[in-house]
Design a protein around this motif. Structure first.
Motif: not given
Length: 94
Positions: A13-21
């Motif tokens: 979930a942390a990578l998903d957020r980081f990539v999208s942001e």
């Protein structure tokens, strides 16, 4: 930034957020482990994937060759190929 994980797939979930942001790139080197998990997760998320073919490796040539065949033929609509001379990263996720 370092995101710790306990599985092959980088898709937490942390990578998903980081990539999208941040619209960042990710990289991996082993064709049949880290790169496989990263590529399949990126495809599932509808992200652009660029494999830099001369920057990938494996502990076994046969599995490397089989995965490269899979990436470049079966997933030819979802994966682009590049080389380091062409300026690509190992696996670019954008």
């Amino acid at each position: 930034m370092v995101l710790d994980k306990r599985v092959y797939s980088p898709w937490t979930a942390a990578l998903d957020r980081f990539v999208s942001e941040k619209h960042v790139s990710s990289s991996g080197g082993e064709t049949d482990v880290c790169v496989l998990a990263t590529v399949l997760g990126a495809i599932d998320r509808g992200l652009r994937v660029v494999l830099v073919t001369d920057a990938l490796c494996s502990s076994a040539d046969s599995t490397h060759d089989a995965l490269m065949e899979l990436y470049l033929n079966r997933f030819s609509e979802q994966i682009e190929a590049s080389t380091t001379a062409e300026g690509g990263g190992t696996v670019a996720v954008k």
